[in-house]
Design a protein around this motif. Structure first.
Motif, PDB file in Angstrom:
ATOM      1  N   THR A 262      -5.750  -8.359  -1.657  1.00  0.00           N
ATOM      2  CA  THR A 262      -5.035  -7.785  -0.792  1.00  0.00           C
ATOM      3  C   THR A 262      -5.288  -8.810   0.616  1.00  0.00           C
ATOM      4  OG1 THR A 262      -4.870  -5.682   0.775  1.00  0.00           O
ATOM      5  CG2 THR A 262      -7.065  -6.258  -0.034  1.00  0.00           C
TER       6      THR A 262
ATOM      7  N   GLU B 258      -8.080  -2.237   3.972  1.00  0.00           N
ATOM      8  CA  GLU B 258      -7.867  -1.690   2.549  1.00  0.00           C
ATOM      9  C   GLU B 258      -9.106  -2.099   1.873  1.00  0.00           C
ATOM     10  OE1 GLU B 258      -3.128  -1.341   1.939  1.00  0.00           O
ATOM     11  OE2 GLU B 258      -4.300  -2.892   1.004  1.00  0.00           O
TER      12      GLU B 258
ATOM     13  N   THR C 216       0.372  -3.412  -1.851  1.00  0.00           N
ATOM     14  CA  THR C 216       0.736  -2.531  -0.665  1.00  0.00           C
ATOM     15  C   THR C 216       1.697  -3.305   0.085  1.00  0.00           C
ATOM     16  OG1 THR C 216      -1.238  -2.857   0.582  1.00  0.00           O
ATOM     17  CG2 THR C 216      -0.942  -0.728  -0.813  1.00  0.00           C
TER      18      THR C 216
ATOM     19  N   ARG D 171       1.130   3.324   1.941  1.00  0.00           N
ATOM     20  CA  ARG D 171       0.181   2.653   1.785  1.00  0.00           C
ATOM     21  C   ARG D 171      -1.105   3.883   1.504  1.00  0.00           C
ATOM     22  NH1 ARG D 171      -0.875  -1.583   6.179  1.00  0.00           N
ATOM     23  NH2 ARG D 171      -3.091  -1.467   5.386  1.00  0.00           N
TER      24      ARG D 171
END
Length: 292
Positions: free
Chosen positions: A184, A189, A155, A163
């Motif tokens: 990430t 997240e 993302t 996202r």
């Protein structure tokens, strides 16, 4: 059978030891977040997992196969940071072409729906926004219905709404018992979408566990309140306080005795305390503490 196993895996680039004896066992059907600072060895580990980089020593297995064999059998789908889209073709044409490369792909309609691309099927790929293009890359990664989905900073180019839509799609895909491994930089997240978090630093695994377990490793709690223009002297001497952070009018006290700290604020100081908040350590606190 485990989805992924790393056994004493090492990889160096000249004098730089990018991966230094990693041992990992990841059960099938889990969503795993791979965290670490830049240069920690995340991307190198992913490259070896996908058979894109040669292992110096050790062994990696994917559903009991070598990485190359697992990819060949269609067990693995990947969405990497740098992946150019074919120009001149529509979203539907690209998705249909990619699914045709696999022995047991998803149906085209299901694939487009999972990636949130049904309404964009007739749009040319070179006219897509950044978030839409990432969703197409996601569709290409899951086109073969892989048992393992690997996402490297998926993302990074997306806005907040894109996202949100992407992770909803990923959760829908993982709900079928598939394994998802994603690297990430967005710690929220990992907190929201991972069953297990693996923290890598200096080419080694330094912590692994559920997000709540990783948070507990940081220890302590925070006491936050509005100080305004009042003096901050003496806050570091309050019971339990291990660190004092001041940002504008707000003070954050890191403490291993939040009850004692809060009680002393009201009983042993003359400060007017407003907007008091007491919270546990977050994933960001744990990450920073573990990787220092």
């Amino acid at each position: 059978m485990n989805a992924i196993t790393f056994s004493q895996v090492r990889k160096a680039f000249g004098a730089v030891q990018a991966v230094d004896g990693i041992d990992l066992t990841i059960p099938a059907g889990r969503s795993i977040a791979l965290l670490g600072p830049n240069g920690a060895g995340k991307s190198t580990s992913i490259s070896m997992l996908l058979g894109l980089a040669k292992i110096d020593s050790g062994e990696i297995s994917v559903f009991g196969e070598t990485p190359a064999k697992a990819v060949e059998k269609g067990y693995v789908g990947a969405m990497l940071q740098e992946a150019k889209l074919p120009s001149g073709l529509t979203v539907g044409e690209i998705a249909d072409f990619v699914r045709g490369l696999y022995p047991a792909p998803l149906e085209l309609a299901e694939l487009l729906e999972l990636a949130g691309l049904t309404e964009l099927a007739g749009r040319r790929a070179d006219t897509l926004s950044g978030g839409q293009a990432q969703r197409l890359r996601f569709a290409m990664a899951i086109a073969g219905s892989p048992r393992l989905l690997v996402l490297d900073e998926p993302t990074a180019a997306m806005d907040v709404e894109s996202r949100r839509l992407f992770w909803a799609s990923m959760r829908d895909y993982a709900a079928g018992g598939r394994t998802v491994l994603f690297a990430t930089h967005y710690l929220e997240e990992a907190d929201e979408n991972a069953d297990q978090v693996i923290v890598i630093a200096h080419g080694k695994v330094i912590a692994e566990g559920a997000p709540a377990e990783i948070k507990r490793m940081a220890g302590g709690r925070t006491v936050r309140f509005t100080l305004g223009e009042q003096p901050s002297a003496g806050l570091d001497a309050l019971p339990g306080v291990t660190a004092v952070e001041i940002h504008g009018a707000t003070v954050t006290l890191r403490t291993d005795d939040s009850d004692g700290t809060a009680e002393a604020l009201f009983k042993k100081t003359t400060l007017k305390i407003r907007d008091l908040e007491i919270t546990g350590a977050g994933l960001e606190d744990a990450f920073l503490s573990l990787t220092k």
